[in-house]
Motif scaffolding. Structure first.
Motif, short mmCIF file in Angstrom:
data_model
loop_
_atom_site.label_atom_id
_atom_site.label_comp_id
_atom_site.label_asym_id
_atom_site.label_seq_id
_atom_site.Cartn_x
_atom_site.Cartn_y
_atom_site.Cartn_z
N SER A 156 -9.48 -7.03 1.38
CA SER A 156 -9.35 -8.07 2.40
C SER A 156 -10.15 -9.28 1.95
N GLN A 164 -11.38 -1.30 6.70
CA GLN A 164 -12.39 -1.67 5.71
C GLN A 164 -13.77 -1.15 6.14
N TYR A 210 -6.03 4.37 1.56
CA TYR A 210 -5.47 3.04 1.41
C TYR A 210 -5.19 2.39 2.75
N PHE A 211 -4.83 3.22 3.74
CA PHE A 211 -4.43 2.70 5.05
C PHE A 211 -5.58 2.68 6.06
N ALA A 245 -11.19 2.89 -1.68
CA ALA A 245 -10.08 3.61 -2.32
C ALA A 245 -9.45 2.76 -3.41
N GLY A 246 -9.33 1.44 -3.14
CA GLY A 246 -8.77 0.55 -4.15
C GLY A 246 -9.64 0.47 -5.39
N THR A 260 -5.27 -3.33 -1.19
CA THR A 260 -6.18 -2.55 -0.33
C THR A 260 -7.41 -3.36 0.07
N THR A 315 -9.28 3.63 -7.41
CA THR A 315 -7.99 3.61 -8.12
C THR A 315 -8.04 2.68 -9.32
N SER A 361 -10.74 1.28 2.86
CA SER A 361 -9.55 0.92 2.09
C SER A 361 -9.93 0.30 0.75
N SER A 362 -10.91 -0.61 0.78
CA SER A 362 -11.35 -1.24 -0.47
C SER A 362 -12.01 -0.23 -1.39
N ALA A 415 -3.30 -2.17 -6.24
CA ALA A 415 -4.55 -1.80 -5.56
C ALA A 415 -5.25 -3.01 -4.95
N GLN A 421 0.83 -1.21 0.00
CA GLN A 421 0.00 0.00 0.00
C GLN A 421 0.87 1.26 0.00
#
Length: 486
Positions: free
Chosen positions: A270, A231, A227-228, A237-238, A268, A241, A234-235, A265, A157
């Motif tokens: 899970s 959840q 990204y950090f 953002a992925g 990011t 992207t 983060s997902s 990506a 990430q």
């Protein structure tokens, strides 16, 4: 686990995506490296060896500067990449899966490092360093039933963050058109290798271009901080992207830059997110071995220490894009298109069999796979394959002469000599077997997209005007006095 999440499926999907890109990169090396940077390439291997020490740019080809070794390394990389795509380490008994995976990914990284460090100008792209940095971290992900080390996903990430945020910052600091939201008025026409959709994207309304330029800033400057996050942020953002990179892949040919960013990506996500949207389920896992946990902690400390210079560069007003700060390309700085060219120039190379190379001679045009030489030819879809010579011709055409391109005169020499390896880099050689051109020349043109009305009337995708002579008609004997000797 991170935030209570697990990552076995994420690892499996990430490794397959990265393996496919490694496979592609080694195929490019197998088909192009020897013509471009081999023993007798456009930038010969000995120039690499003379220009840097092994410590500065370590490579197998420094020790063995031999085209046979180049071929062996490239095709070995193809075979090993295919094994990684097929998840061969997962087929092994549980006790051997992770060690075998580490050996496989480490070998891929070392082999590709040799190509990048010896490839000179033809391997001087940001996505080369990003593939190496990502590939190095992949060594420590484990395989089989072993639970993947969460720290490695955080480091992946971090690569993704530097890629996106660095690109956003350099745009704000670079070209005024990024700040007044007009860069996309030019981008689709002037990008290195347009694709079939680029013409249509260029002719979208101005309001759309303003909106997508503003959206670019949002995706590159704000989204990366998520990204950090826990959840599902983060997902989210992925996914944003991946969608952004998908649009760039749809409208242009940027080698594997976009595809590699999409693979990054994946880090990011899970397992819980993937299981919610895909018909898959993670198997039962076992604890990460202590030797792998300890190694990953050491790697994290090294990466954090080596991140100081890239971060300083990223935050600097004089930010440099796409730079490696160490010979192993472990932690790099990224950033694409800090400035956008407003005019598209192309160099058109021609040869003739006539003895008098004047305007009355029959000049025949060499065609490159990714270049818009023929205005009536539809722009091709090339990416994620990488046409390295075509990219360098795009850079070369920005200047009115090849004075700073030592490989260009050698290219003309190779074409007049009918060198088979060099000709293999082209889409079409305008001479039959046995025909020998006597002279070559290079003409510089300005290219612009046709309007919808012009295209409807003529069928052409481009219109062009001659703006100069890049290289005046020259014979093989004359070229050999100009071209740097290998």
């Amino acid at each position: 686990m991170l935030h209570g999440e697990e990552f076995w499926l994420v690892r499996f999907l990430f490794q397959r995506g990265l393996a496919i890109l490694y496979l592609l990169a080694f195929l490019v090396a197998a088909f192009q490296f020897r013509a471009l940077a081999g023993e007798d390439g456009l930038l010969p291997l000995e120039w690499y060896a003379e220009g840097a020490s092994f410590r500065e740019r370590p490579s197998l080809f420094y020790v063995y500067p031999d085209d046979r070794v180049v071929g062996l390394a490239a095709w070995s990389g193809v075979v090993l990449s295919a094994m990684a795509v097929l998840a061969v380490p997962y087929w092994l008994p549980d006790a051997y899966a992770t060690p075998a995976s580490m050996v496989l990914w480490a070998t891929l990284w070392l082999l590709y490092l040799s190509f990048v460090n010896a490839g000179q100008t033809f391997y001087g792209y940001g996505w080369e360093s990003m593939l190496l940095e990502t590939g190095f971290l992949a060594i420590f992900l484990g395989a089989g039933p072993v639970e993947p080390p969460v720290v490695v996903f955080l480091l992946l990430q971090w690569v993704l963050f530097r890629n996106m945020f660095g690109a956003g910052l350099i745009k704000l600091r670079g070209d005024d058109c990024w700040r007044d939201l007009t860069c996309m008025d030019y981008h689709y026409e002037t990008q290195p290798i347009p694709n079939p959709v680029s013409w249509f994207a260029h002719h979208l309304p101005d309001r759309f271009h303003r909106g997508e330029t503003f959206g670019n800033h949002v995706v590159e400057l704000l989204i990366p901080f998520l990204y950090f996050a826990p959840q599902p942020a983060s997902s989210f953002a992925g996914v944003v992207t991946i969608g952004f990179m998908g649009w760039l892949m749809l409208t242009g040919n940027f080698a594997w830059l976009n595809a590699l960013t999409i693979v990054l990506a994946i880090a990011t996500f899970s397992d819980g997110i993937l299981e919610a949207v895909l018909p898959v389920a993670a198997p039962e896992t076992v604890a990460t071995p202590l030797y792998l946990e300890g190694t990953v902690i050491l790697i994290a400390v090294v990466v954090l220490a080596m991140s100081i210079r890239p971060v300083e560069n990223m935050l600097s007003e004089s930010q440099t894009m796409n730079t490696a700060f160490d010979p192993l390309h472990l932690v790099n700085t990224y950033g694409a298109f800090g400035s956008v060219t407003k005019d598209r120039y192309e160099v058109v190379i021609q040869g003739t069999t006539d003895e008098r190379p004047d305007e009355d001679a029959e000049w025949r045009t060499y065609r490159f796979e990714g270049k818009p030489t023929d205005p009536s030819r539809r722009p091709p879809q090339i990416a994620p394959y990488h046409l390295r010579l075509d990219w360098q011709l795009w850079f070369a055409a920005m200047r009115p002469t090849p004075r700073r391109q030592p490989w260009f005169y050698r290219l003309l020499v190779k074409l007049l000599e009918r060198d088979e390896r060099t000709e293999s880099l082209l889409a079409e050689v305008p001479f039959e077997d046995g025909e020998q051109p006597t002279h070559a020349r290079a003409i510089r043109y300005r290219y612009q997209y046709t309007t919808p009305e012009e295209r409807e009337e003529t069928g052409d995708w481009w219109r062009r005007e001659r703006v100069g002579t890049y290289v005046h008609p020259v014979s093989l004997e004359e070229l050999r006095t100009r071209a740097p000797a290998a």
